[in-house]
Design a protein around this motif. Structure first.
Motif, PDB file in Angstrom:
ATOM      1  N   PHE A 126       1.018  -1.399  -0.139  1.00 10.70           N
ATOM      2  CA  PHE A 126       0.091  -0.161  -0.002  1.00 10.70           C
ATOM      3  C   PHE A 126       0.918   1.292  -0.213  1.00 10.70           C
ATOM      4  O   PHE A 126       0.647   2.124  -0.785  1.00 10.70           O
ATOM      5  CB  PHE A 126      -0.955   0.115   1.287  1.00 10.70           C
ATOM      6  N   LEU A 127       1.989   1.076   0.738  1.00 13.88           N
ATOM      7  CA  LEU A 127       2.672   2.505   0.896  1.00 13.88           C
ATOM      8  C   LEU A 127       4.204   2.354   0.679  1.00 13.88           C
ATOM      9  O   LEU A 127       4.924   2.312   1.535  1.00 13.88           O
ATOM     10  CB  LEU A 127       2.638   2.853   2.336  1.00 13.88           C
ATOM     11  N   TYR A 128       4.509   1.950  -0.836  1.00 11.51           N
ATOM     12  CA  TYR A 128       5.729   1.821  -1.179  1.00 11.51           C
ATOM     13  C   TYR A 128       6.658   2.948  -0.939  1.00 11.51           C
ATOM     14  O   TYR A 128       6.593   3.777  -2.005  1.00 11.51           O
ATOM     15  CB  TYR A 128       5.929   0.941  -2.290  1.00 11.51           C
ATOM     16  N   VAL A 129       7.163   3.596   0.087  1.00 10.93           N
ATOM     17  CA  VAL A 129       7.737   4.846   0.438  1.00 10.93           C
ATOM     18  C   VAL A 129       8.771   4.994  -0.508  1.00 10.93           C
ATOM     19  O   VAL A 129       9.137   6.053  -0.818  1.00 10.93           O
ATOM     20  CB  VAL A 129       7.692   5.205   1.764  1.00 10.93           C
ATOM     21  N   PRO A 130       9.810   4.057  -0.644  1.00  8.35           N
ATOM     22  CA  PRO A 130      11.119   4.281  -1.196  1.00  8.35           C
ATOM     23  C   PRO A 130      10.912   5.023  -2.531  1.00  8.35           C
ATOM     24  O   PRO A 130      11.922   5.815  -3.000  1.00  8.35           O
ATOM     25  CB  PRO A 130      11.649   3.039  -1.406  1.00  8.35           C
ATOM     26  N   LEU A 131      10.035   4.855  -3.346  1.00  7.76           N
ATOM     27  CA  LEU A 131       9.900   5.348  -4.484  1.00  7.76           C
ATOM     28  C   LEU A 131       9.859   6.838  -4.501  1.00  7.76           C
ATOM     29  O   LEU A 131      10.276   7.623  -5.362  1.00  7.76           O
ATOM     30  CB  LEU A 131       8.740   4.939  -5.460  1.00  7.76           C
ATOM     31  N   LEU A 132       9.524   7.433  -3.337  1.00 15.49           N
ATOM     32  CA  LEU A 132       9.308   8.881  -3.175  1.00 15.49           C
ATOM     33  C   LEU A 132      10.593   9.561  -3.320  1.00 15.49           C
ATOM     34  O   LEU A 132      10.740  11.065  -3.429  1.00 15.49           O
ATOM     35  CB  LEU A 132       8.689   9.472  -2.135  1.00 15.49           C
ATOM     36  N   LEU A 133      11.697   8.709  -2.849  1.00 10.16           N
ATOM     37  CA  LEU A 133      13.053   9.371  -2.793  1.00 10.16           C
ATOM     38  C   LEU A 133      13.853   9.251  -4.113  1.00 10.16           C
ATOM     39  O   LEU A 133      14.916   9.621  -4.295  1.00 10.16           O
ATOM     40  CB  LEU A 133      13.879   8.689  -1.781  1.00 10.16           C
ATOM     41  N   GLY A 134      13.397   8.715  -5.163  1.00  4.10           N
ATOM     42  CA  GLY A 134      14.022   8.850  -6.558  1.00  4.10           C
ATOM     43  C   GLY A 134      14.758   7.622  -6.835  1.00  4.10           C
ATOM     44  O   GLY A 134      14.941   6.479  -6.102  1.00  4.10           O
ATOM     45  N   GLU A 135      15.362   7.652  -7.840  1.00  2.00           N
ATOM     46  CA  GLU A 135      15.903   6.664  -8.847  1.00  2.00           C
ATOM     47  C   GLU A 135      17.065   5.987  -7.942  1.00  2.00           C
ATOM     48  O   GLU A 135      16.925   4.548  -7.710  1.00  2.00           O
ATOM     49  CB  GLU A 135      16.472   7.171 -10.119  1.00  2.00           C
ATOM     50  N   ASN A 136      18.000   6.789  -7.337  1.00  2.00           N
ATOM     51  CA  ASN A 136      19.105   5.971  -6.789  1.00  2.00           C
ATOM     52  C   ASN A 136      18.808   5.279  -5.674  1.00  2.00           C
ATOM     53  O   ASN A 136      19.544   4.312  -5.317  1.00  2.00           O
ATOM     54  CB  ASN A 136      20.196   7.095  -6.700  1.00  2.00           C
ATOM     55  N   VAL A 137      17.799   5.557  -5.026  1.00  5.05           N
ATOM     56  CA  VAL A 137      17.379   4.936  -3.835  1.00  5.05           C
ATOM     57  C   VAL A 137      16.714   3.373  -4.111  1.00  5.05           C
ATOM     58  O   VAL A 137      16.989   2.372  -3.730  1.00  5.05           O
ATOM     59  CB  VAL A 137      16.409   5.705  -3.039  1.00  5.05           C
ATOM     60  N   LEU A 138      15.911   3.498  -5.326  1.00  2.22           N
ATOM     61  CA  LEU A 138      15.375   2.388  -5.892  1.00  2.22           C
ATOM     62  C   LEU A 138      16.176   1.493  -6.235  1.00  2.22           C
ATOM     63  O   LEU A 138      16.015   0.193  -6.138  1.00  2.22           O
ATOM     64  CB  LEU A 138      14.471   2.756  -6.904  1.00  2.22           C
ATOM     65  N   GLY A 175      19.689  -2.325  -0.477  1.00  2.00           N
ATOM     66  CA  GLY A 175      19.786  -2.353   0.705  1.00  2.00           C
ATOM     67  C   GLY A 175      19.014  -1.027   1.202  1.00  2.00           C
ATOM     68  O   GLY A 175      18.339  -1.198   2.434  1.00  2.00           O
ATOM     69  N   ILE A 176      19.229   0.156   0.752  1.00  2.00           N
ATOM     70  CA  ILE A 176      18.661   1.097   1.025  1.00  2.00           C
ATOM     71  C   ILE A 176      17.186   1.384   1.278  1.00  2.00           C
ATOM     72  O   ILE A 176      16.181   1.576   2.109  1.00  2.00           O
ATOM     73  CB  ILE A 176      19.166   2.571   0.528  1.00  2.00           C
ATOM     74  N   SER A 177      16.682   0.732  -0.049  1.00  2.00           N
ATOM     75  CA  SER A 177      15.144   0.789  -0.346  1.00  2.00           C
ATOM     76  C   SER A 177      14.531  -0.238   0.632  1.00  2.00           C
ATOM     77  O   SER A 177      13.352  -0.022   1.209  1.00  2.00           O
ATOM     78  CB  SER A 177      14.692   0.261  -1.770  1.00  2.00           C
TER      79      SER A 177
END
Lengths: 131, 411, 316
Positions: free
Chosen positions: C244-256, C260-262
């Motif tokens: 429902f709330l896949y937040v990592p995508l809000l922080l942009g490409e390099n996070v995705l 590990g970070i995502s």
């Protein structure tokens, strides 16, 4: 052992020790910080806290609860009544003190003992048994 | 034939769907043992049976073999929550027999401890109520507030639970002016916290659990002779403090009112207790304002007073936190007791449980049982008159105690 | 990451993280009650102790069912959570894994409940009947919410497809459409009941029926039951945060791109979800009765989920 789970059995106590045991879990003393929990079923417990001078009706229940607790277990007699039967000794209705019936590992005397004393008693009993 | 068979089957079905659950004597909802045998169908309770006597320690028979001072300490251990009520009631009877009149200051101090005990007992119950409905945070908060009262007890009497404040003809400890100031400051804090507790009890999920539950209406309350907050929650206006004033209550009559509620449900009984805490705070403030000067007890040596008490009998009443407490005392004139009879409030209240429980759900049992504030260690005393003294010849702890007792008697 | 490696490392990782989550939950709960609380590692100590204790099977119990059911419960919930985590790690899309995870988690509570009722204790029987009614109450809205998600996204029943759909959308699913927001709300409302905490810990109410179906379990059996509970709680929070709330995508490409970070962002988010749906309700609310809980679930979440599925079928 870092998580002694406690089962409390009242065998005819005057409530004084019981409320001090419960008070030991409230914010000021907070026994849970040592991993203690007050559980409701003897099957979950490691430590049996017995209060009261063991009345005739509670005698079979005390033995049954003691047997229901899985090994290894610790028995702590809380209060003067449970430790020596003191003010009720000589009554025909009293079968205690507790160590006449089941093996006791630690005695916490006092009428009632303070929550700090109860905490210390439990921790020391557990430490010495499981070292 | 057909009709008969069908009725048989329904009876069998009833038996089959009925589940018998033993509630207690060892149950986490009860800190004291009592056995309720409950028959349920699904979640609904259809019958309740009660067995008492698990905490029966033979206190009345023990008291008959001891002297008055020893008995005083023994009956203090009838109950850990209302120990001061028990000793006050006992000592009032003794003072009546010996026509000893305690000083004004002693009576006021007795009343002070009495009301503090009421606050402590009611807060304890409110915490237990919260615990029974699964609201652990409110339980923790209430007991945290209660610790303050226990601090005061410790400052004034030296003990947290069994205060040992009363003695024949007065009290054992005096209240210094510094302590009085502290009591006042603590009372303000407790008043604030209790208001918060009250607001928590009117909150959504709590209200859902305790409103319209375990109803005991006015007529049933009269018929079942309930006392104390249980009766006052059903609209019965009884309070020993007003009806038969004892200690200093005669002079404090104007400083408090009797709280009653009409609904007779668990919420009404809880609310009565919350408001009684406020009334007790008022009484304590009045006591501190008007505390008379004087000595607190007639003589240091209690045994000399004890010996002065003649043969006689008396009945004494007090309003313990749970309701009317009655003592019948008969002394032998030699510093001993011939007969002691205690009638505790929970004994009167316990029978009303059946009326409240039938028709409710399993989930309601702990809440309703807690709502009458059962003090079972008070309740379980039956007298055994046959007492064989000094039968054994081996000197064990029993006979050692008997010897000690005789030594005291000889003094 | 390679799917086989992901599946190998996820069971221990799941066990570790879910116990840590439980410890954090207990610590926060204690702090909110003005207590110091147990250390965060307390659940590990509890488990070590429980595994070293004596095994007792009551005479009244039917021994085989009583003994096997906790193992099945722990195994099944561990399997469900591992499938979930390894699929997120490896990025492989297995069709139907969303339903499979939900099914395995539900099965773990059913197994515990059967084992408890086989103990022969009357409280176990009452706990069984209560858990049964509770499951009927919360599982239905929860499943409808999941189906609505499957309808509304790509449409797909694979967790990774849903995550990819969210990435392509650039928005978490719950924020994309009203129907999805309703589905997310339903799922979160059902969490406390699925985790069986106050106000919906009715089947395990301590002061009423003494832990219900867990009453006769002690020692290693209780440890397995605890593992089953902790793992399924963690799996539910992770599922909510991934679907429902896949937040990592809000922080942009390099996070995705950085797994590990995502993943750690996802875990932090599931910790937050656990705080909101498990820790807070169990701290600030009182336990409801079974009838009241049933009414609640068949009023609000059921209506929410049905309206969500209707809205998503018309494309809103």
């Amino acid at each position: 052992m870092k998580s002694p789970w406690i089962f409390h059995l009242n065998t005819g106590s005057c409530n004084g020790c019981d409320i001090e045991i419960v008070a030991a879990f409230t914010p000021r003393y907070d026994l849970e910080r040592f991993g203690c929990l007050l559980v409701g079923s003897p099957r979950h417990a490691d430590v049996l806290l017995v209060t009261g001078p063991v009345t005739r009706q509670m005698l079979p229940r005390l033995i049954r609860v003691y047997e229901q607790i899985p090994e290894p277990k610790v028995v702590v007699a809380v209060g003067t009544c449970a430790s020596s039967g003191s003010p009720f000794l000589g009554s025909e209705m009293v079968e205690g003190p507790v160590d006449r019936i089941i093996p006791v590992d630690a005695y916490i005397v006092g009428c009632p003992p303070r929550p700090e004393a109860i905490a210390r008693g439990i921790i020391m009993a557990v430490m010495s048994k499981f070292r | 034939m057909v009709v008969k068979r069908s009725t048989e089957r329904t009876e069998k079905e009833v038996e089959y769907t009925r589940l018998r659950i033993p509630f207690g004597p060892v149950h986490p909802a009860l800190k004291e043992p009592v056995l309720l045998r409950i028959s349920v169908r699904g979640e609904e309770i259809i019958d309740v049976d009660m067995t008492l006597g698990h905490v029966h320690r033979g206190i009345e028979s023990l008291a008959e073999g001891r002297n008055l001072i020893q008995t005083l300490y023994l009956i203090e251990r009838i109950c850990g929550i209302c120990s001061h009520s028990h000793t006050t009631c006992f000592i009032q009877a003794l003072e009546e027999i010996g026509s000893i009149i305690p000083s004004e200051r002693a009576l006021y101090l007795r009343t002070l401890i009495f009301e503090m005990e009421r606050i402590h007992s009611h807060l304890l119950l409110l915490g237990v109520m919260a615990y029974e409905i699964g609201f652990d945070t409110l339980f923790m908060f209430t007991w945290h507030v209660r610790e303050k009262i226990l601090d005061l007890f410790e400052k004034i009497t030296g003990n947290r639970i069994h205060h040992a404040m009363n003695t024949i003809g007065g009290v054992r400890w005096d209240l210094t002016s510094q302590m009085a100031g502290e009591v006042k400051a603590y009372m303000r804090e407790i008043e604030k916290s209790t208001k918060y507790i009250h607001s928590a009890f009117t909150d959504g999920t709590v209200e859902k659990r305790i409103c319209n539950l375990g109803v005991l209406d006015y007529n049933d309350a009269i018929k079942l002779c309930v006392v104390g907050p249980t009766a006052r929650g059903s609209g019965v206006n009884i309070d020993v403090r007003k009806d038969h004033p004892y200690a200093a209550y005669d002079e404090l009559k104007g400083d408090f009112s009797v709280i009653t509620r009409k609904d007779g449900d668990v919420y009404a009984r809880t609310e009565v207790r919350i408001f009684e805490v406020f009334e007790s705070i008022n009484i304590i403030k009045a006591i501190l304002d008007r505390l008379p000067n004087g000595s607190i007890r007639p003589e240091e040596n209690v045994f000399r007073i004890m010996k002065r008490i003649p043969e006689g009998e008396a009945v004494s009443l007090v309003e313990a936190p749970r309701g009317e407490l009655l003592y019948f005392v008969k002394t032998d004139g030699k510093g001993g007791l011939i007969r002691l009879k205690v009638r505790t409030p929970t004994f009167s209240n316990l029978l009303s449980l059946k009326r409240m429980l039938v028709g409710c759900e399993i989930a309601d049992i702990p809440v309703i049982v807690a709502s009458i504030d059962p003090c079972l260690s008070c309740t379980n005393r039956v007298t055994i008159i046959n007492q064989e003294k000094g039968k054994s010849k081996v000197i064990d702890m029993d006979s050692l105690r008997r010897m000690v007792r005789r030594k005291w008697m000889r003094r | 990451m390679d799917a086989a490696i992901a599946f190998l490392i996820s069971p221990p990782a799941v066990l570790l993280i879910s116990l840590l989550f439980e410890g954090i939950d207990r610590k926060i709960h204690a702090r909110m009650q003005k207590r110091i609380g147990p250390p965060v590692t307390q659940p590990f100590y509890d488990l070590i102790k429980l595994f070293s204790k004596e095994r007792i099977v009551p005479i009244t119990a039917s021994a085989r069912v009583f003994e096997t059911m906790p193992m099945i419960a722990a195994a099944v919930s561990l399997l469900g959570a591992s499938i979930l985590l390894s699929n997120i790690l490896s990025g492989s899309s297995v069709i139907g894994d969303l339903i499979l995870v939900m099914y395995l988690l539900a099965m773990s509570s059913v197994a515990l409940m059967i084992g408890g009722s086989a103990s022969g204790n009357p409280y176990g029987v009452v706990g069984f009947s209560r858990k049964m009614s509770m499951m009927i109450a919360y599982e239905i809205p929860m499943f409808i919410a999941i189906i609505s998600v499957a309808f509304g996204s790509s449409p797909s029943l694979a967790i990774n497809n849903i995550i990819r759909f969210q990435i392509s959308l650039g928005l978490p699913l719950a924020a994309s459409r009203p129907s999805m927001a309703l589905a997310a709300a339903t799922f979160l409302l059902c969490m406390p009941a699925a985790a069986s905490v106050v106000p919906f810990d009715i089947p395990e109410a301590k002061t009423e029926i003494i832990y219900g179906f867990l009453i006769e379990y002690g020692g290693p059996y209780l440890a397995l039951a605890k593992i089953a509970k902790a793992v399924s709680n963690f799996a539910l929070t992770l599922l909510a945060s991934a679907v429902f709330l896949y937040v990592p995508l809000l922080l942009g490409e390099n996070v995705l791109l950085n797994l590990g970070i995502s993943l750690s962002l996802c875990l932090i988010e599931s910790l937050l979800i656990m705080f909101v749906t498990i820790t807070v309700p169990r701290t600030v609310l009182a336990r409801l009765k079974i009838g009241q809980a049933f009414k609640f679930y068949w009023m609000l979440p059921l209506i929410l989920s049905i309206s969500s599925i209707i809205l998503s079928s018309v494309g809103l």
